[in-house]
Design a protein around this motif. Structure first.
Motif, PDB file in Angstrom:
ATOM      1  N   LEU A  57      33.491  16.612  -0.116  1.00 56.86           N
ATOM      2  CA  LEU A  57      33.583  16.415  -1.612  1.00 56.86           C
ATOM      3  C   LEU A  57      33.886  17.687  -2.417  1.00 56.86           C
ATOM      4  O   LEU A  57      33.273  18.569  -2.151  1.00 56.86           O
ATOM      5  N   GLN A  58      35.016  17.654  -3.170  1.00 54.86           N
ATOM      6  CA  GLN A  58      35.486  18.812  -3.768  1.00 54.86           C
ATOM      7  C   GLN A  58      35.483  18.606  -5.431  1.00 54.86           C
ATOM      8  O   GLN A  58      36.409  17.502  -5.658  1.00 54.86           O
ATOM      9  N   ILE A  59      34.856  19.143  -6.274  1.00 52.80           N
ATOM     10  CA  ILE A  59      34.805  18.878  -7.571  1.00 52.80           C
ATOM     11  C   ILE A  59      36.407  19.304  -8.002  1.00 52.80           C
ATOM     12  O   ILE A  59      36.840  20.146  -7.685  1.00 52.80           O
ATOM     13  N   ALA A  60      36.737  18.432  -8.901  1.00 51.51           N
ATOM     14  CA  ALA A  60      38.224  18.573  -9.324  1.00 51.51           C
ATOM     15  C   ALA A  60      38.544  18.987 -10.729  1.00 51.51           C
ATOM     16  O   ALA A  60      39.453  18.614 -11.451  1.00 51.51           O
ATOM     17  N   THR A  61      37.287  19.780 -11.287  1.00 50.69           N
ATOM     18  CA  THR A  61      37.371  20.001 -12.611  1.00 50.69           C
ATOM     19  C   THR A  61      36.882  21.298 -12.852  1.00 50.69           C
ATOM     20  O   THR A  61      35.875  21.673 -12.393  1.00 50.69           O
ATOM     21  N   LYS A  62      37.265  22.500 -13.955  1.00 50.48           N
ATOM     22  CA  LYS A  62      36.875  23.629 -14.126  1.00 50.48           C
ATOM     23  C   LYS A  62      36.000  23.676 -15.279  1.00 50.48           C
ATOM     24  O   LYS A  62      35.592  24.830 -15.826  1.00 50.48           O
ATOM     25  N   ARG A  63      35.884  22.499 -16.041  1.00 52.94           N
ATOM     26  CA  ARG A  63      35.227  22.305 -17.236  1.00 52.94           C
ATOM     27  C   ARG A  63      33.709  22.736 -17.366  1.00 52.94           C
ATOM     28  O   ARG A  63      33.075  23.295 -18.095  1.00 52.94           O
ATOM     29  N   TYR A  64      32.805  22.599 -16.224  1.00 52.16           N
ATOM     30  CA  TYR A  64      31.622  22.391 -16.055  1.00 52.16           C
ATOM     31  C   TYR A  64      31.283  23.432 -15.063  1.00 52.16           C
ATOM     32  O   TYR A  64      31.749  23.730 -14.237  1.00 52.16           O
ATOM     33  N   ASP A  65      29.936  23.730 -15.009  1.00 54.79           N
ATOM     34  CA  ASP A  65      29.160  24.784 -14.131  1.00 54.79           C
ATOM     35  C   ASP A  65      29.358  24.327 -12.832  1.00 54.79           C
ATOM     36  O   ASP A  65      28.527  23.161 -12.354  1.00 54.79           O
ATOM     37  N   ALA A  67      27.988  25.604  -9.943  1.00 53.84           N
ATOM     38  CA  ALA A  67      26.816  25.698  -9.267  1.00 53.84           C
ATOM     39  C   ALA A  67      25.836  24.555  -9.581  1.00 53.84           C
ATOM     40  O   ALA A  67      25.124  23.875  -8.773  1.00 53.84           O
ATOM     41  N   ILE A  68      26.029  24.180 -10.745  1.00 55.56           N
ATOM     42  CA  ILE A  68      24.815  22.947 -11.134  1.00 55.56           C
ATOM     43  C   ILE A  68      25.557  21.745 -10.845  1.00 55.56           C
ATOM     44  O   ILE A  68      24.800  20.999 -10.093  1.00 55.56           O
ATOM     45  N   LEU A  69      26.817  21.475 -10.788  1.00 59.65           N
ATOM     46  CA  LEU A  69      27.035  20.093 -10.060  1.00 59.65           C
ATOM     47  C   LEU A  69      26.918  20.213  -8.444  1.00 59.65           C
ATOM     48  O   LEU A  69      26.615  19.188  -8.077  1.00 59.65           O
ATOM     49  N   LYS A  70      26.897  21.274  -7.733  1.00 59.37           N
ATOM     50  CA  LYS A  70      26.505  21.260  -6.353  1.00 59.37           C
ATOM     51  C   LYS A  70      24.942  20.902  -6.101  1.00 59.37           C
ATOM     52  O   LYS A  70      24.601  20.074  -5.334  1.00 59.37           O
ATOM     53  N   SER A  71      24.227  21.506  -7.152  1.00 61.66           N
ATOM     54  CA  SER A  71      22.745  21.331  -7.027  1.00 61.66           C
ATOM     55  C   SER A  71      22.488  19.828  -7.307  1.00 61.66           C
ATOM     56  O   SER A  71      21.422  19.553  -6.597  1.00 61.66           O
ATOM     57  N   ILE A  72      23.293  19.019  -7.823  1.00 56.67           N
ATOM     58  CA  ILE A  72      22.814  17.783  -7.980  1.00 56.67           C
ATOM     59  C   ILE A  72      23.459  16.540  -7.129  1.00 56.67           C
ATOM     60  O   ILE A  72      23.393  15.479  -7.098  1.00 56.67           O
ATOM     61  N   ILE A 164      20.275  28.749 -25.071  1.00 51.61           N
ATOM     62  CA  ILE A 164      20.660  27.382 -24.808  1.00 51.61           C
ATOM     63  C   ILE A 164      20.675  27.398 -23.285  1.00 51.61           C
ATOM     64  O   ILE A 164      21.266  28.322 -22.653  1.00 51.61           O
ATOM     65  N   TYR A 165      19.978  26.253 -22.600  1.00 59.49           N
ATOM     66  CA  TYR A 165      19.899  26.151 -21.399  1.00 59.49           C
ATOM     67  C   TYR A 165      20.685  24.684 -21.225  1.00 59.49           C
ATOM     68  O   TYR A 165      20.243  23.774 -21.772  1.00 59.49           O
ATOM     69  N   ASN A 166      21.701  24.716 -20.405  1.00 59.25           N
ATOM     70  CA  ASN A 166      22.472  23.476 -19.811  1.00 59.25           C
ATOM     71  C   ASN A 166      21.716  22.821 -18.598  1.00 59.25           C
ATOM     72  O   ASN A 166      21.246  23.627 -17.748  1.00 59.25           O
ATOM     73  N   PHE A 167      21.759  21.652 -18.533  1.00 58.45           N
ATOM     74  CA  PHE A 167      21.180  21.060 -17.169  1.00 58.45           C
ATOM     75  C   PHE A 167      22.086  19.757 -17.059  1.00 58.45           C
ATOM     76  O   PHE A 167      22.640  19.031 -18.203  1.00 58.45           O
ATOM     77  N   MET A 168      22.103  19.068 -15.845  1.00 59.02           N
ATOM     78  CA  MET A 168      23.129  17.939 -15.554  1.00 59.02           C
ATOM     79  C   MET A 168      22.136  17.156 -14.499  1.00 59.02           C
ATOM     80  O   MET A 168      21.033  17.452 -14.017  1.00 59.02           O
ATOM     81  N   VAL A 169      22.397  15.634 -14.937  1.00 62.22           N
ATOM     82  CA  VAL A 169      21.670  14.590 -13.994  1.00 62.22           C
ATOM     83  C   VAL A 169      22.867  13.851 -13.016  1.00 62.22           C
ATOM     84  O   VAL A 169      23.561  13.307 -13.987  1.00 62.22           O
ATOM     85  N   ASN A 170      22.522  13.753 -12.025  1.00 63.37           N
ATOM     86  CA  ASN A 170      23.257  12.851 -11.147  1.00 63.37           C
ATOM     87  C   ASN A 170      23.265  11.385 -11.779  1.00 63.37           C
ATOM     88  O   ASN A 170      21.842  10.885 -11.716  1.00 63.37           O
ATOM     89  N   GLY A 171      24.081  10.624 -12.055  1.00 68.56           N
ATOM     90  CA  GLY A 171      23.948   9.367 -12.676  1.00 68.56           C
ATOM     91  C   GLY A 171      23.837   8.255 -11.676  1.00 68.56           C
ATOM     92  O   GLY A 171      23.519   7.102 -12.189  1.00 68.56           O
ATOM     93  N   GLN A 172      24.044   8.659 -10.337  1.00 62.62           N
ATOM     94  CA  GLN A 172      23.672   7.684  -9.412  1.00 62.62           C
ATOM     95  C   GLN A 172      22.149   7.848  -8.835  1.00 62.62           C
ATOM     96  O   GLN A 172      21.447   6.887  -8.618  1.00 62.62           O
TER      97      GLN A 172
END
Length: 207
Positions: A57-65, A67-72, A164-172
């Motif tokens: 899997l390769q993330i295809a956007t530069k909009r988001y962090d 490292a965080i995307l990989k961590s989820i 400000i601290y950003n975080f993400m949640v895997n929607g699956q």
């Protein structure tokens, strides 16, 4: 919370990698004073390592962090549906900003690390040792396939002591990623509460 479908590329490939490496065998050596030490004798080996790469899997956007995307990760990339507009209702849908060729170059770097780890494990198993060094190999790829997918995530942030601290949640899976100044457990509880509120509002809206 903001729901987003992020674009990704995934790659499948058969790989064949002729390799050389060195493996070490330990032995005990005693000096003239009767003291013992561990010595490692090194030997050269070679072979061919074969592995099927499934959905790298390769993330295809530069909009988001990244490292965080990989961590989820991981995401489920097997049970896919053909795109329909109603599937992404209520979500922001991103278009890819990293193309197929660039993503394949990144995928090959990832795959190389996977293959090196696999070769190292194979040499350790074949020669009953924990010592491997100097792994060198070239890889031939065949039956290369790719998919373009949209995967769901939730994005949010909070303010703590003026920062400000950003975080993400895997929607699956609900896996949470991000740098936090407080307990990850508290963040996870807050995320679950937030998702419950979002689900409740969605239920009321769609009744």
């Amino acid at each position: 919370f903001k729901g987003v479908y992020i674009p990704v590329w995934t790659f499948d490939a058969d790989t064949v990698s002729p390799y050389t490496a060195q493996y070490g065998k330990e032995r005990r050596e005693r000096n003239s004073k009767g003291e013992t030490r561990t010595v490692i004798d090194w030997y050269t080996t070679s072979g061919t390592y074969r592995k099927f790469i499934n959905d790298n899997l390769q993330i295809a956007t530069k909009r988001y962090d990244t490292a965080i995307l990989k961590s989820i990760q991981p995401f489920n990339t097997e049970d896919n549906l053909l795109y329909k507009p109603e599937y992404i209702t209520g979500f922001i849908s991103e278009r890819y900003s990293i193309g197929l060729d660039e993503s394949w170059e990144s995928a090959q770097l990832d795959i190389r690390n996977i293959l090196k780890s696999g070769i190292t494990s194979e040499v350790k198993s074949n020669h009953f040792t924990n010592h491997v060094r100097g792994v060198s190999f070239d890889t031939d790829y065949s039956n290369i396939k790719f998919k373009y997918l949209l995967l769901p995530i939730w994005i949010s942030s909070f303010k703590y002591k003026g920062k400000i601290y950003n975080f993400m949640v895997n929607g699956q899976t609900g896996k949470v990623g991000g740098k936090t100044p407080i307990s990850p457990l508290r963040v996870a509880v807050a995320v679950l509460i937030g998702l419950a509120v979002v689900a409740g509002l969605y239920y009321l809206y769609t009744r």
